[in-house]
Design a protein around this motif. Structure first.
Motif, PDB file in Angstrom:
ATOM      1  N   PHE A   1     -16.094  -1.287   2.356  1.00  0.00           N
ATOM      2  CA  PHE A   1     -15.760   0.018   2.178  1.00  0.00           C
ATOM      3  C   PHE A   1     -16.744   0.531   1.099  1.00  0.00           C
ATOM      4  CE2 PHE A   1     -13.207   3.310   0.357  1.00  0.00           C
ATOM      5  CZ  PHE A   1     -13.215   4.428   1.559  1.00  0.00           C
ATOM      6  N   HIS A   2     -16.674   0.059  -0.028  1.00  0.00           N
ATOM      7  CA  HIS A   2     -17.566   0.193  -1.157  1.00  0.00           C
ATOM      8  C   HIS A   2     -18.807   0.513  -0.626  1.00  0.00           C
ATOM      9  CE1 HIS A   2     -18.073   1.187  -5.437  1.00  0.00           C
ATOM     10  NE2 HIS A   2     -18.979   0.131  -5.262  1.00  0.00           N
TER      11      HIS A   2
ATOM     12  N   ASN B   1     -10.493  -1.133   6.660  1.00  0.00           N
ATOM     13  CA  ASN B   1     -10.165  -0.907   5.125  1.00  0.00           C
ATOM     14  C   ASN B   1      -8.862  -0.053   5.146  1.00  0.00           C
ATOM     15  OD1 ASN B   1     -10.451  -0.572   2.292  1.00  0.00           O
ATOM     16  ND2 ASN B   1     -10.709   1.470   3.113  1.00  0.00           N
TER      17      ASN B   1
ATOM     18  N   TYR C   1      -8.639  -8.472   2.464  1.00  0.00           N
ATOM     19  CA  TYR C   1      -8.591  -7.218   1.604  1.00  0.00           C
ATOM     20  C   TYR C   1      -9.829  -6.941   0.940  1.00  0.00           C
ATOM     21  CZ  TYR C   1      -7.086  -3.729  -1.822  1.00  0.00           C
ATOM     22  OH  TYR C   1      -6.895  -2.481  -2.619  1.00  0.00           O
ATOM     23  N   ASP C   2     -10.306  -8.013   0.188  1.00  0.00           N
ATOM     24  CA  ASP C   2     -11.456  -8.128  -0.557  1.00  0.00           C
ATOM     25  C   ASP C   2     -12.699  -7.708   0.211  1.00  0.00           C
ATOM     26  OD1 ASP C   2      -9.995  -8.292  -2.945  1.00  0.00           O
ATOM     27  OD2 ASP C   2     -10.423 -10.581  -3.145  1.00  0.00           O
TER      28      ASP C   2
ATOM     29  N   THR D   1      -5.481  -1.697   3.545  1.00  0.00           N
ATOM     30  CA  THR D   1      -5.001  -1.092   2.110  1.00  0.00           C
ATOM     31  C   THR D   1      -3.483  -0.495   2.440  1.00  0.00           C
ATOM     32  OG1 THR D   1      -7.063  -0.409   2.035  1.00  0.00           O
ATOM     33  CG2 THR D   1      -5.525   0.482   0.686  1.00  0.00           C
TER      34      THR D   1
ATOM     35  N   MET E   1      -2.562   4.302   0.077  1.00  0.00           N
ATOM     36  CA  MET E   1      -2.710   3.369  -0.825  1.00  0.00           C
ATOM     37  C   MET E   1      -1.396   2.936  -1.669  1.00  0.00           C
ATOM     38  SD  MET E   1      -6.481   4.059  -2.257  1.00  0.00           S
ATOM     39  CE  MET E   1      -6.888   2.580  -3.059  1.00  0.00           C
TER      40      MET E   1
ATOM     41  N   ARG F   1      -1.330  -3.305   2.216  1.00  0.00           N
ATOM     42  CA  ARG F   1      -1.070  -3.714   1.121  1.00  0.00           C
ATOM     43  C   ARG F   1      -0.034  -2.965   0.023  1.00  0.00           C
ATOM     44  NH1 ARG F   1      -3.803  -2.829  -4.128  1.00  0.00           N
ATOM     45  NH2 ARG F   1      -4.027  -4.719  -5.349  1.00  0.00           N
TER      46      ARG F   1
ATOM     47  N   ASN G   1     -12.709  -6.251   2.953  1.00  0.00           N
ATOM     48  CA  ASN G   1     -12.950  -4.922   3.594  1.00  0.00           C
ATOM     49  C   ASN G   1     -13.250  -3.945   2.315  1.00  0.00           C
ATOM     50  OD1 ASN G   1     -12.339  -4.942   6.468  1.00  0.00           O
ATOM     51  ND2 ASN G   1     -10.389  -6.090   5.993  1.00  0.00           N
ATOM     52  N   ARG G   2     -12.525  -4.257   1.309  1.00  0.00           N
ATOM     53  CA  ARG G   2     -12.920  -3.173   0.294  1.00  0.00           C
ATOM     54  C   ARG G   2     -14.456  -3.244   0.002  1.00  0.00           C
ATOM     55  NH1 ARG G   2      -9.801   1.069  -0.529  1.00  0.00           N
ATOM     56  NH2 ARG G   2     -10.310   1.260  -2.615  1.00  0.00           N
ATOM     57  N   LYS G   3     -14.826  -4.566  -0.132  1.00  0.00           N
ATOM     58  CA  LYS G   3     -16.049  -4.371  -0.598  1.00  0.00           C
ATOM     59  C   LYS G   3     -17.062  -3.698   0.381  1.00  0.00           C
ATOM     60  CE  LYS G   3     -19.749  -7.353  -2.273  1.00  0.00           C
ATOM     61  NZ  LYS G   3     -20.726  -6.898  -1.507  1.00  0.00           N
TER      62      LYS G   3
END
Lengths: 238, 466, 444
Positions: C293-294, C310, C286-287, C314, C91, C317, C289-291
């Motif tokens: 993942f979360h 993810n 990104y958003d 990441t 990250m 990024r 994938n992050r979601k």
């Protein structure tokens, strides 16, 4: 042989220090230049040593123009200055050694230096002592030793006896006479009229940059030199 | 005696040396003020922006408290650029550094060009240059014998020389200070308060006491040693040691002589502590879950949070110990450097204008006090206090076949109206307190003065004037 | 003739009090400072070695460690200040080191941050330059005051030989001081069993000694020039000390301030804006994938695709942020370079940049490290990915080892040519000035 031919020097500030001065010092002769402070005696010596350039005329050493060929000319002259300090951290011998080498005598031995130092009347124990412990008279002796060791045909002395005690001055006088016998041409600037009278073959009196009087030994022994000198000096103040 | 002072001053005031001193000093004062004004305005903007942001939206989870830049930084900066711009306060009183504005760590480290720098380095050198010939030079010229042939006692001669040099040094200092003050007050009229002027006057007195050490040192060496050049060489050697070497070596000396574990060794202890204090508790929790001690998922999470917070105490203690050790090491460094009057002067000057580490300590102590108010406010609004930790964790377990995430708890942000938020007020310590902390260093400077003065008088009494 | 003068000069220096005092001080400072710095270095190096050993264990993050330079004992430069540890993960790739304690705790070094390091470079730059000034200030005017100048020149001695002899004598004495000081330091380094010097270090040390000699020669020539220019020793010393204070203490200070004024660095917010702008096209992805993942974490159900996606976005990024950070880091380097350029007229600044280059304790060594970290990060990420794609292969593979390359000495020499030439130019310039004004000097 030292010759000044129409030698003149005007400084940047316009002061005329030397005004067409002519004289000649032959080998085996002592020439004393008398005069008040600032009369131009030291300027004359500086011209011979090419520390300054003449405005006019020539200063010749063994007929070599010291302005044109200074290095060649300086080979034939030794110089003793008034009150030289020398290198305080060095011994008498080391000082002598350094200046001997500069004077073109690179291969002298310790004994040669000792001989010369004995000749000028320096005590043995001072030979290897540091110069900064020396009195003025002792330093002056080293100054003369330096001139002797260079063994040049001509010697320039600038107020050599100022500040010497009578005994040292008398020794110095004998020294000069011995050098004269060796055939050196000796030029000495001095205030000391008695000393001049005792040793000089000829004397000159300088005033405001001009050589106002020249007398041979016979001449000045006949008339009263002190009186003549004072007369000339008084004219100045008048 | 007045005759001598008068002669000394008139002689030196026309000397090239003094004139260059005057010009160089004035130029440096102007440059230093210019630099300060610029830096101060940058820092102020950063500070104002930060304060405004905090006032608009104070946080109950992570409060940024900015430290007001020191308006008297031009007198003694005290390493402000190494200090954080402020403190981040989180519930339960944990403080961490606030990131400052852009600062290029790749630039060469150069000392701050403040008044203290000018006095401690440039003027101390000038003090030596003005005095090193005062006795030995007169001896060399022979004028010392002439002066002492009159009915004048030797100590009086020395005092006359001392006073005249001090007067000569005061001239450029006062001129420079005034020019500096006028220049700075054009763009920052707010600095001209009575308290600030008192602080500056205090610094002036301190400076004169400090420079007097060097004047006395110069006089002493000049009487003891025959040759002026050797006098100057010895003085410069002492100067290099006092002004440059000792203050700068104290850091590494403290590093070498304080038997602290290195940063790496300390950091290696963090892992086991976390293992002991946190993970074992969490592992224990998992076993207790399997043993069926818990009724609901909420209960588990609550217990995990409690265990985590409990475990944090040990971690926090470890960090705190390290911090204290570093602090004590830096204190040791400061004390080592106090062998040199330059360091004494630097610290006293910092106290006078309230800058340097003392200022940070004062600031942080105030925050510690404030954190209680802060915690009370959070309790009243959010209902619970959750301290932030030095590390976060995340693991999972199953409860009744259901997946449960165990993560480190975070303080909560209160979303309601925060107009009644008790803001932190940054107050400057009273002058009397600063004076008290400067006193010891100031006494040190006075002792140096007394010592050197008596040595100098003794030396001139015994001085061989032949 | 030249030899006579040269030998006399040497002898004079050896006999003088100032040389003896100065030489003792230099030797004392050199050996004590080297000893202290060595203890400090050994500790730092020991910490580094232990830290490297620990790195083999794989976690979420991996520490990349920068080896402390042996030569930092002599020329600390920025070696200590720039830190040793950099924590990377998929990250984040930071461009600033954190201490071993990380963050604020490490910042406590700042209590000692204001101290300048007393090391070889410092002693040459400050103490020896002052000593050289002391040796040179009365080279000509002192002899004039003693009357020996007139006496010497009443011989058939060309003036250029006299001043050349003085120069050579001075250079020889500088050489002698410097070499004995360097040997003292070297000896201390060699007898310490915990310090292993290699061939390249000797070459570097030789380079450092040579540059130091050049730097000191410049001060000698300057002293010679001033001593020709003025007639009184006292005046000469006063002028030289003023110049010294300006060149060594004040000027380098001003050049840093000016550099800050000329190159302004973007603030943290600007930097964040830049990062946002660069990543804008991918932000949505990104958003999402992050979601995903979360949600996956909360639900506790492992999904290989979500993990890989993810991870990829990441890491992308992180790489893009790193580009912006590197640009910022370069900007900092540029600011520092501008500072050096402004400081060009101060030999102290030139000298520092040369010897730090030789010792590898300068910023460019750090910047090279940052580049190597990125290369290492790429390798590391490739392997980390296996965790999601091929767990077996991941388990069997070893963590890639971070290797920092040795920079060849020729590159360093090439880099330092410009400051060397400048130093040489200053020396030559001052000597030529001294030479020409001595030829015209009124020696009466």
């Amino acid at each position: 042989m030292l010759q000044a031919i129409d030698l003149s020097k005007r400084y940047e500030d316009g002061h005329l220090a030397l005004d067409h001065v002519n004289f000649e010092v032959k080998s085996g002769e002592i020439f004393c230049l008398l005069g008040a402070n600032g009369a131009g005696k030291t300027t004359a010596i500086n011209l011979f040593l090419n520390f300054i350039d003449p405005t006019d005329g020539k200063a010749l050493i063994n007929e070599i123009d010291s302005c044109k060929l200074p290095l060649e000319a300086k080979k034939h002259v030794a110089y003793v200055s008034e009150n030289v300090m020398l290198y305080g951290n060095f011994t008498a011998r080391q000082n002598l050694d350094f200046f001997a080498k500069l004077g073109g005598k690179p291969n002298l031995s310790k004994n040669d230096y000792y001989t010369v130092m004995r000749e000028v009347g320096l005590q043995e124990k001072a030979f290897e002592a540091k110069l900064k412990t020396f009195s003025k008279g002792m330093r002056q002796k080293i100054g003369i030793a330096i001139a002797i060791i260079k063994d040049a045909e001509n010697i320039l002395l600038d107020e050599p006896t100022s500040g010497l005690d009578p005994k040292a001055a008398a020794e110095f006088q004998n020294m000069l006479l011995r050098l004269k016998e060796q055939g050196k041409a000796i030029f000495m600037s001095t205030h000391d009229i008695f000393r001049a009278k005792a040793v000089a073959d000829r004397v000159g009196i300088m005033k405001e940059g001009r050589l106002v009087m020249l007398r041979t030994r016979e001449q000045f022994l006949e008339e009263n030199l002190e009186k003549v000198y004072l007369e000339y000096m008084q004219e100045t103040t008048a | 005696m007045l005759t001598i002072i008068h002669r000394e001053i008139t002689e030196k005031i026309h000397s090239l040396q003094f004139i260059t001193l005057f010009i160089v000093a004035t130029a440096l004062f102007i440059i230093s003020s210019g630099i300060f004004i610029q830096q101060y305005s940058l820092r102020s903007t950063f500070y104002e922006d930060g304060i405004n942001e905090t006032h608009l939206n104070p946080s109950t989870a992570r409060l940024k408290i900015f430290q007001r830049p020191n308006p008297l930084g031009f007198v003694a900066d005290g390493g402000a650029r190494f200090e954080p711009a402020g403190i981040v306060l989180t519930p339960k009183g944990r403080q961490s550094a606030l990131e400052s504005g852009p600062e290029n760590f790749k630039l060469d480290i150069v000392p701050e060009l403040d008044w203290a720098f000018l006095f401690k380095i440039i003027f101390s050198l000038y003090a030596l240059l003005l005095t090193f010939r005062s006795v030995s030079g007169e001896k060399e010229q022979g004028t010392l014998r002439l002066i002492l042939a009159n009915s004048l006692s030797r100590p009086r001669l020395l005092i006359a020389k001392y006073l005249s040099t001090m007067i000569l040094l005061t001239l450029p200092i006062v001129t420079g200070m005034l020019i500096s003050l006028i220049y700075i007050s054009f763009s920052m009229p707010e600095i001209l308060t009575l308290s600030n002027l008192l602080r500056i006057t205090g610094t002036l007195l301190l400076t004169l006491a400090y420079l007097s050490i060097f004047v006395l040192l110069g006089l002493l060496a000049s009487t003891l040693i025959e040759k002026s050049s050797v006098v100057l060489l010895s003085l410069l050697s002492i100067w290099i040691f006092m002004v440059i070497i000792i203050p700068n070596t104290s850091g590494i000396l403290a590093d070498t002589f304080s038997p602290l574990p290195s940063e790496y060794e300390t950091s290696q202890k963090v892992g086991p502590i976390i293992q002991n204090a946190v993970w074992e508790k969490i592992d224990g929790l998992k076993i207790r879950i399997q043993n069926g001690e818990f009724q609901s998922k909420e209960e588990i999470i609550k217990e995990s949070n409690r265990l985590f917070q409990e475990g944090q105490i040990d971690v926090a203690k470890h960090y705190h110990e390290y911090e204290n050790a570093m602090q004590s090491r830096s204190n040791l460094a400061a004390n080592i450097s106090r062998f040199s009057p330059t360091a004494l002067f630097q610290y006293a000057a910092q106290s006078m204008v309230n800058s340097g580490p003392d200022r940070e300590t004062w600031f942080r102590n105030n925050i510690t006090e404030y954190s209680e108010t802060y915690d009370d406010y959070i309790l009243s609004k959010v209902g619970e206090l959750v301290g932030t930790s030095y590390f976060s964790f995340s693991t999972s377990t199953t409860f009744n076949g259901e997946h449960v995430n165990l993560v480190s708890p975070e303080p909560k942000e209160y979303d309601g109206n925060k107009s009644d938020f008790p803001h932190f007020i940054d107050v400057v310590p009273p002058f009397s307190q600063n004076i008290r902390s400067a006193m010891l260093d100031f006494c040190g400077i006075l002792i140096w003065n007394l010592l050197l003065a008596s040595c100098a008088i003794l030396a001139i009494r015994r001085c061989d004037v032949r | 003739m030249l030899k006579t003068i040269f030998l006399r000069e040497l002898l004079e220096y050896f006999k003088s009090t100032k040389f003896l005092i100065g030489f003792c001080i230099v030797l004392f400072l050199m050996s004590t400072s080297t000893y202290l710095n060595m203890t400090e270095y050994v500790q730092r190096h020991q910490d580094y070695l232990s830290a490297v050993e620990k790195v083999t264990t794989r976690g979420f993050s991996v520490d990349v460690l920068r080896e402390p330079q042996v030569m930092s004992v002599l020329i600390q430069g920025k070696d200590r200040k720039l830190g040793n540890q950099l924590e990377i993960n998929y990250m984040r790739i930071p461009v600033e080191t954190s201490g071993y304690m990380g963050g604020f705790a490490s910042q406590h070094h700042r209590f000692l941050a204001g101290f300048q390091a007393i090391d070889y470079a410092f002693i040459v730059r400050v103490v020896m330059s002052l000593l050289v000034i002391f040796l040179a200030y009365n080279a000509i005017c002192g002899e004039k005051m003693q009357g020996t100048l007139k006496l010497a020149l009443s011989n058939a001695l060309p003036r250029d030989k006299l001043i050349l002899g003085k120069l050579l004598g001075g250079l020889a004495i500088i050489g002698i001081m410097l070499i004995s000081a360097t040997l003292a330091c070297l000896l201390l380094l060699m007898i310490n069993p915990q310090i292993a010097l290699q061939g390249i270090h000797y070459t570097r040390l030789a380079g450092i000694t040579a540059s130091s000699a050049l730097y000191l020669a410049m001060f000698f020539c300057m002293g010679l020039y001033i001593s020709v220019l003025v007639n009184k020793s006292g005046t000469s010393l006063m002028i030289l000390l003023q110049i010294w204070v300006f060149l060594i203490i004040i000027y380098p200070n001003l050049s840093v301030y000016l550099a800050k004024k000329i190159i302004t660095l973007p603030g943290k917010e600007q930097l964040a804006d830049q990062k946002r702008a660069v990543f804008e096209p991918y932000q949505k992805e990104y958003d999402i994938n992050r979601k995903a993942f979360h949600d996956m974490i909360v639900s506790g159900k492992r999904d290989k695709n979500i993990l890989i996606n993810n991870f990829n976005i990441t890491a992308q990024r992180a790489a893009m942020n790193h580009l912006v950070d590197m640009e910022y880091s370069q900007q900092m380097t540029r600011q520092m370079h501008v500072g050096h350029q402004l400081g060009t007229l101060s030999p102290a600044v030139l000298y520092d940049s040369i010897v730090q280059g030789f010792a590898r304790t300068d910023v460019s060594a750090f910047d090279r490290f940052l580049k190597e970290v990125k290369i290492y990060w790429d390798q590391y990420i490739e392997q980390y990915k296996l965790r999601y794609t091929d767990r077996e292969a991941y388990k069997n593979s070893d963590l890639p080892v971070f290797k920092s390359s040795q920079q060849s000495i020729s590159v360093i020499i090439a880099d330092s040519i410009k400051p060397h030439i400048l130093l040489l130019m200053f020396s030559v310039l001052f000597f030529v000035l001294a030479y020409t004004s001595f030829l015209r000097k009124d020696v009466r």
